[in-house]
Scaffold this motif. Structure first.
Motif, mmCIF file in Angstrom:
data_model
loop_
_atom_site.group_PDB
_atom_site.id
_atom_site.type_symbol
_atom_site.label_atom_id
_atom_site.label_comp_id
_atom_site.label_asym_id
_atom_site.label_seq_id
_atom_site.Cartn_x
_atom_site.Cartn_y
_atom_site.Cartn_z
ATOM 1 N N ALA A 271 -2.497 -10.576 -5.656
ATOM 2 C CA ALA A 271 -2.972 -9.200 -5.518
ATOM 3 C C ALA A 271 -1.799 -8.216 -5.427
ATOM 4 C CB ALA A 271 -3.858 -9.090 -4.277
ATOM 5 N N SER B 231 2.653 1.850 -3.263
ATOM 6 C CA SER B 231 1.790 2.387 -4.319
ATOM 7 C C SER B 231 1.511 3.871 -4.093
ATOM 8 C CB SER B 231 0.467 1.607 -4.367
ATOM 9 O OG SER B 231 0.682 0.270 -4.762
ATOM 10 N N SER C 230 -7.966 -3.832 -9.984
ATOM 11 C CA SER C 230 -7.661 -3.803 -8.556
ATOM 12 C C SER C 230 -8.760 -4.484 -7.747
ATOM 13 C CB SER C 230 -7.486 -2.354 -8.095
ATOM 14 O OG SER C 230 -7.171 -2.313 -6.728
ATOM 15 N N TRP D 293 0.823 -1.213 0.000
ATOM 16 C CA TRP D 293 0.000 0.000 0.000
ATOM 17 C C TRP D 293 0.855 1.260 0.000
ATOM 18 C CZ3 TRP D 293 -5.078 1.122 -0.512
ATOM 19 C CH2 TRP D 293 -5.488 2.395 -0.123
ATOM 20 N N ALA E 245 -7.129 2.670 -8.422
ATOM 21 C CA ALA E 245 -6.927 1.260 -8.088
ATOM 22 C C ALA E 245 -6.812 1.061 -6.582
ATOM 23 C CB ALA E 245 -5.671 0.735 -8.774
ATOM 24 N N MET E 246 -6.090 1.919 -5.888
ATOM 25 C CA MET E 246 -5.785 1.680 -4.473
ATOM 26 C C MET E 246 -6.844 2.263 -3.529
ATOM 27 S SD MET E 246 -3.265 -0.115 -5.167
ATOM 28 C CE MET E 246 -2.978 -0.647 -3.493
ATOM 29 N N ARG F 85 -0.247 -7.716 -8.770
ATOM 30 C CA ARG F 85 -1.058 -6.870 -9.666
ATOM 31 C C ARG F 85 -0.973 -5.404 -9.243
ATOM 32 N NH1 ARG F 85 -6.789 -8.357 -12.202
ATOM 33 N NH2 ARG F 85 -5.347 -9.530 -13.500
ATOM 34 N N TRP F 86 -1.061 -5.114 -7.942
ATOM 35 C CA TRP F 86 -0.992 -3.717 -7.489
ATOM 36 C C TRP F 86 0.387 -3.122 -7.794
ATOM 37 C CZ3 TRP F 86 -3.558 -5.960 -2.598
ATOM 38 C CH2 TRP F 86 -4.946 -5.960 -2.770
ATOM 39 N N TYR G 73 -9.425 0.434 -11.869
ATOM 40 C CA TYR G 73 -10.296 0.072 -10.742
ATOM 41 C C TYR G 73 -10.710 -1.395 -10.829
ATOM 42 C CZ TYR G 73 -14.388 -1.081 -8.200
ATOM 43 O OH TYR G 73 -15.256 -1.769 -7.401
ATOM 44 N N LEU H 110 -10.384 0.856 -2.769
ATOM 45 C CA LEU H 110 -10.474 -0.287 -1.866
ATOM 46 C C LEU H 110 -10.844 0.141 -0.448
ATOM 47 C CD1 LEU H 110 -7.328 -2.284 -3.073
ATOM 48 C CD2 LEU H 110 -9.655 -2.301 -3.987
ATOM 49 N N PHE I 242 -8.445 -7.498 -5.165
ATOM 50 C CA PHE I 242 -8.934 -7.359 -3.785
ATOM 51 C C PHE I 242 -9.844 -8.523 -3.418
ATOM 52 C CE2 PHE I 242 -11.588 -4.951 -0.577
ATOM 53 C CZ PHE I 242 -10.568 -4.795 0.348
ATOM 54 N N ILE J 2 0.328 -2.293 -11.532
ATOM 55 C CA ILE J 2 -0.442 -1.069 -11.794
ATOM 56 C C ILE J 2 0.377 0.161 -11.387
ATOM 57 C CG2 ILE J 2 -2.471 0.254 -11.045
ATOM 58 C CD1 ILE J 2 -3.954 -2.449 -10.793
#
Length: 296
Positions: A180, A116, A276, A113, A199-200, A183-184, A273, A203, A280, A187
């Protein structure tokens, strides 16, 4: 360019017909991940390619609400609506194994997190966006004033439940969490700042208490847990902090996205989105899987 949120296959801008054929072919091959996405987002009934194409067009259509409401509505439908995510259902009552699984897998989520968020800072010169992200990094990882950072509250909860933090550090995340995080990370490295933000921070809607106005049928967790004598204080502190902060965090980010989105490709923001949200979904399943490992 449209992107399959499940497998990341790319299609020309607005080419929902080819995307529909992609999904139909993989459903015909019984690919479980694509079938699950179709059932949750398009239809549980078998439909032909024309109907499927029309359904995807409707899925991407933002109507008059713009990108903010589109993201909120999609998030509610997928996670907190009539057919909520299984993790949300589990959180309607206190479960020690589930919270133990939450403590272990979420540690790795928070590590990605802040990476990102820091990449968003590096990819824009907009002062309001940079200030928002720096504040977010501080609250999650370092603390603001006398408030402990969210990651410390998480580790203290894990210790109170019987998992030493050194055990969490040394644990390998489950496959759903690995997928996950990968992928994050992709991105964050590949996309522009506004797509990473969509994307982040979308969530954080998972704990937003104002989603009832958008049709949410379930809270992130049963709020009775915050006052129940049966729930450890460390669990109350961890859940309560996220409960209070994610209301403003999620909506402030979506307001920034809505403010600046007109300078960017809207479909790319929607794709970021969707990719992500799919990650998630699998990550929340990993929390449950880890909890079942503790239970057994």
């Amino acid at each position: 360019m449209a992107v399959c949120p499940v497998c990341n296959e790319k299609f020309d801008y607005g080419d929902y017909y080819t995307m529909a054929i992609h999904f139909i072919n993989l459903a015909r091959d019984s690919d479980s991940y694509h079938v699950q996405w179709i059932n949750r987002n398009i239809s549980r009934e078998k439909i032909n390619v024309t109907q499927f194409t029309s359904a995807i067009e409707n899925f991407y259509n933002m109507g008059h609400g713009g990108i903010k409401e589109w993201i909120i509505n999609k998030f509610v439908e997928q996670f907190r609506g009539e057919n909520p995510h299984p993790f949300i259902l589990k959180m309607q009552g206190y479960s020690r194994p589930v919270m133990m699984g939450y403590a272990v897998e979420h540690y790795f989520f928070l590590k990605q997190w802040v990476k990102s968020c820091s990449i968003i800072v590096s990819k824009t010169d907009l002062d309001d966006v940079q200030r928002y992200e720096i504040e977010n990094i501080l609250s999650e990882y370092y603390g603001i004033g006398r408030k402990k950072p969210h990651i410390e509250l998480l580790l203290e909860m894990g210790e109170d439940l019987g998992i030493d933090r050194t055990q969490i550090y040394a644990t390998e995340p489950l496959d759903g969490t690995k997928f996950a995080i990968s992928r994050w990370r992709d991105i964050a490295n590949r996309c522009n700042w506004i797509c990473i933000m969509a994307a982040m921070h979308s969530l954080e809607l998972v704990a937003n208490r104002k989603l009832n106005n958008y049709g949410a049928r379930y809270s992130y967790f049963n709020p009775e847990m915050l006052i129940s004598p049966l729930v450890p204080e460390s669990v109350k502190k961890f859940l309560g902090e996220g409960y209070r902060s994610d209301d403003s965090h999620s909506f402030r980010a979506l307001d920034l996205i809505a403010k600046y989105c007109h300078d960017y490709n809207m479909e790319s923001i929607q794709d970021a989105y969707l990719m992500s949200a799919y990650a998630f979904d699998r990550y929340l399943e990993a929390r449950l899987e880890r909890g079942e490992m503790f239970e057994n």
